[in-house]
Design an enzyme around this catalytic site. Structure first.
Site, PDB file in Angstrom:
ATOM      1  N   CYS A 257     -15.877 -11.507 -16.721  1.00  0.00           N
ATOM      2  CA  CYS A 257     -17.228 -12.055 -16.869  1.00  0.00           C
ATOM      3  C   CYS A 257     -17.361 -13.312 -16.025  1.00  0.00           C
ATOM      4  O   CYS A 257     -16.519 -14.202 -16.074  1.00  0.00           O
ATOM      5  CB  CYS A 257     -17.525 -12.371 -18.335  1.00  0.00           C
ATOM      6  SG  CYS A 257     -19.096 -13.240 -18.550  1.00  0.00           S
TER       7      CYS A 257
ATOM      8  N   PHE B  67      -6.295   0.999   2.343  1.00  0.00           N
ATOM      9  CA  PHE B  67      -7.548   0.309   2.632  1.00  0.00           C
ATOM     10  C   PHE B  67      -7.660  -0.052   4.115  1.00  0.00           C
ATOM     11  O   PHE B  67      -8.728  -0.057   4.687  1.00  0.00           O
ATOM     12  CB  PHE B  67      -7.664  -0.975   1.792  1.00  0.00           C
ATOM     13  CG  PHE B  67      -7.993  -0.707   0.358  1.00  0.00           C
ATOM     14  CD1 PHE B  67      -9.298  -0.786  -0.093  1.00  0.00           C
ATOM     15  CD2 PHE B  67      -7.006  -0.347  -0.545  1.00  0.00           C
ATOM     16  CE1 PHE B  67      -9.618  -0.532  -1.415  1.00  0.00           C
ATOM     17  CE2 PHE B  67      -7.306  -0.092  -1.874  1.00  0.00           C
ATOM     18  CZ  PHE B  67      -8.611  -0.182  -2.307  1.00  0.00           C
ATOM     19  N   ARG B  68      -6.508  -0.354   4.710  1.00  0.00           N
ATOM     20  CA  ARG B  68      -6.498  -0.844   6.081  1.00  0.00           C
ATOM     21  C   ARG B  68      -5.995   0.223   7.038  1.00  0.00           C
ATOM     22  O   ARG B  68      -5.602   1.298   6.627  1.00  0.00           O
ATOM     23  CB  ARG B  68      -5.601  -2.078   6.182  1.00  0.00           C
ATOM     24  CG  ARG B  68      -6.091  -3.226   5.349  1.00  0.00           C
ATOM     25  CD  ARG B  68      -5.028  -4.296   5.176  1.00  0.00           C
ATOM     26  NE  ARG B  68      -5.408  -5.240   4.156  1.00  0.00           N
ATOM     27  CZ  ARG B  68      -6.207  -6.270   4.357  1.00  0.00           C
ATOM     28  NH1 ARG B  68      -6.676  -6.511   5.555  1.00  0.00           N
ATOM     29  NH2 ARG B  68      -6.530  -7.068   3.362  1.00  0.00           N
TER      30      ARG B  68
ATOM     31  N   ILE C 149      -3.986  -2.837  -6.344  1.00  0.00           N
ATOM     32  CA  ILE C 149      -4.947  -3.177  -7.404  1.00  0.00           C
ATOM     33  C   ILE C 149      -5.121  -2.047  -8.403  1.00  0.00           C
ATOM     34  O   ILE C 149      -5.987  -2.109  -9.274  1.00  0.00           O
ATOM     35  CB  ILE C 149      -6.334  -3.500  -6.795  1.00  0.00           C
ATOM     36  CG1 ILE C 149      -6.855  -2.305  -5.985  1.00  0.00           C
ATOM     37  CG2 ILE C 149      -6.272  -4.760  -5.949  1.00  0.00           C
ATOM     38  CD1 ILE C 149      -8.348  -2.342  -5.729  1.00  0.00           C
ATOM     39  N   ASP C 150      -4.299  -1.002  -8.294  1.00  0.00           N
ATOM     40  CA  ASP C 150      -4.571   0.216  -9.062  1.00  0.00           C
ATOM     41  C   ASP C 150      -3.960   0.248 -10.461  1.00  0.00           C
ATOM     42  O   ASP C 150      -4.222   1.158 -11.229  1.00  0.00           O
ATOM     43  CB  ASP C 150      -4.114   1.438  -8.264  1.00  0.00           C
ATOM     44  CG  ASP C 150      -2.716   1.236  -7.685  1.00  0.00           C
ATOM     45  OD1 ASP C 150      -1.790   0.955  -8.457  1.00  0.00           O
ATOM     46  OD2 ASP C 150      -2.566   1.356  -6.449  1.00  0.00           O
TER      47      ASP C 150
ATOM     48  N   HIS D 204      -3.696  -9.532  -5.672  1.00  0.00           N
ATOM     49  CA  HIS D 204      -5.040  -9.142  -5.242  1.00  0.00           C
ATOM     50  C   HIS D 204      -5.896  -8.709  -6.424  1.00  0.00           C
ATOM     51  O   HIS D 204      -6.939  -8.087  -6.247  1.00  0.00           O
ATOM     52  CB  HIS D 204      -4.980  -8.038  -4.180  1.00  0.00           C
ATOM     53  CG  HIS D 204      -4.390  -8.500  -2.880  1.00  0.00           C
ATOM     54  ND1 HIS D 204      -3.909  -7.642  -1.929  1.00  0.00           N
ATOM     55  CD2 HIS D 204      -4.195  -9.746  -2.380  1.00  0.00           C
ATOM     56  CE1 HIS D 204      -3.442  -8.333  -0.892  1.00  0.00           C
ATOM     57  NE2 HIS D 204      -3.602  -9.617  -1.141  1.00  0.00           N
TER      58      HIS D 204
ATOM     59  N   ALA E 280       0.799  -1.227   0.000  1.00  0.00           N
ATOM     60  CA  ALA E 280       0.000   0.000   0.000  1.00  0.00           C
ATOM     61  C   ALA E 280       0.832   1.279   0.000  1.00  0.00           C
ATOM     62  O   ALA E 280       0.435   2.280  -0.598  1.00  0.00           O
ATOM     63  CB  ALA E 280      -0.940  -0.006   1.202  1.00  0.00           C
TER      64      ALA E 280
ATOM     65  N   CYS F 263     -18.190 -16.395 -18.954  1.00  0.00           N
ATOM     66  CA  CYS F 263     -17.208 -16.849 -19.960  1.00  0.00           C
ATOM     67  C   CYS F 263     -15.772 -16.510 -19.568  1.00  0.00           C
ATOM     68  O   CYS F 263     -14.842 -16.877 -20.288  1.00  0.00           O
ATOM     69  CB  CYS F 263     -17.539 -16.261 -21.333  1.00  0.00           C
ATOM     70  SG  CYS F 263     -17.238 -14.488 -21.498  1.00  0.00           S
TER      71      CYS F 263
HETATM   72 ZN   LIG Z   1     -19.094 -13.364 -20.826  1.00  0.00          ZN
END
Ligand SMILES: [Zn+2]
Length: 253
Positions: free
Chosen positions: A132, A38-39, A108-109, A124, A27, A135
């Site tokens: 999706c 976040f924490r 995650i950015d 993460h 982080a 699929c």
């Molecule tokens: Zn899909």
């Protein structure tokens, strides 16, 4: 705490001479770009309810989940006004110069990729993508976030037609991506030097990666403002701002 040039030189020599250097970012690398933690005490989860972003909530109420997720997006990315910082750039430069075998990130950015890093293992997941549920096709998050913002809730897949899209991040209640974890462990087990940047090493299984490398006598370099559970074991324990210390390391390699 000031870090001496001699210590930086010694750490840089270890990086320069290693066959395999693995870095892991946490982080602290993102917060230097204005992304909230976040924490912790002032963390995002003190004001947002983590249960709103639990996989069970997504399954039961994808429409409500996405409405909350759009709001969270603006908080995480400061309304789109974030960019890679000097720490991201130093890590990208080390990779480009052939001194970094892999970069594992807890963030995650997507800012490492924005800075030019290519081999990034996102344990993460990434908020820059959606996936999706039917699929498994992955898409850029931005247009999907825009669709959700305009009321297309929940956004569905344009590839298979009706799968609900999910942010490609690890939600509460979800397992970490197995392939990314296995790859991270393999890299850590092979590393001569393990560099930790901006991680307090309190979240498992991320913390286990430098621990594994250290147990095999790899050189452990920590760059973090605070002490960590591995500080006593570390060969170099730089209690410094990552945007200051990582460029110094890069320049000295
Ligand atoms: Zn899909």
């Amino acid at each position: 705490m000031n870090v001496s040039d001699g210590a930086v030189e010694a750490a840089a020599t270890a990086i320069g001479e290693a066959d395999s250097v693995v870095a892991m970012s946490g982080a602290g690398v993102s917060t230097a770009s204005g992304i909230p933690d976040f924490r912790g005490e002032d963390g995002l989860w003190e004001t947002k309810d983590p249960m709103d972003f639990h996989i069970d909530r997504f399954r039961a109420d994808p429409e409500g989940f996405w409405a909350d997720r759009v709001e969270l997006q603006d908080v995480i990315f400061a309304d789109g006004d974030v960019a890679p910082n000097a720490a991201h750039e130093a890590l990208a430069d080390l990779e480009a110069a052939g001194h970094l075998d892999a970069l594992v990130t807890q963030n995650i950015d997507g800012l490492h990729q924005d800075a030019g890093s290519e081999d990034v293992i996102e344990i993460h997941g990434s908020a820059a993508r959606v996936v999706c549920r039917e699929c498994r096709h992955r898409f850029d998050a931005d247009p999907v976030i825009e669709r959700a913002r305009e009321g297309d809730l929940p956004p569905t897949c344009e590839e298979c037609g009706d799968g609900v899209l999910k942010p490609d991040t690890v939600l509460f209640g979800e397992q970490l991506p197995e392939h990314a974890l296995m790859k991270s462990h393999a890299k850590a087990q092979n590393a001569d030097v393990f560099l930790v940047a901006g991680s307090s090493l309190t979240v498992e299984p991320a913390a286990s990666l430098p621990r594994e490398a250290a147990q095999r006598d790899a050189t452990l370099i920590l760059a973090n403002l605070e002490s960590t559970p591995l500080s006593e074991r570390a060969d170099f324990d730089f209690r410094a701002d990552v945007t200051e210390i990582l460029p110094r390391l890069r320049d000295a390699v």
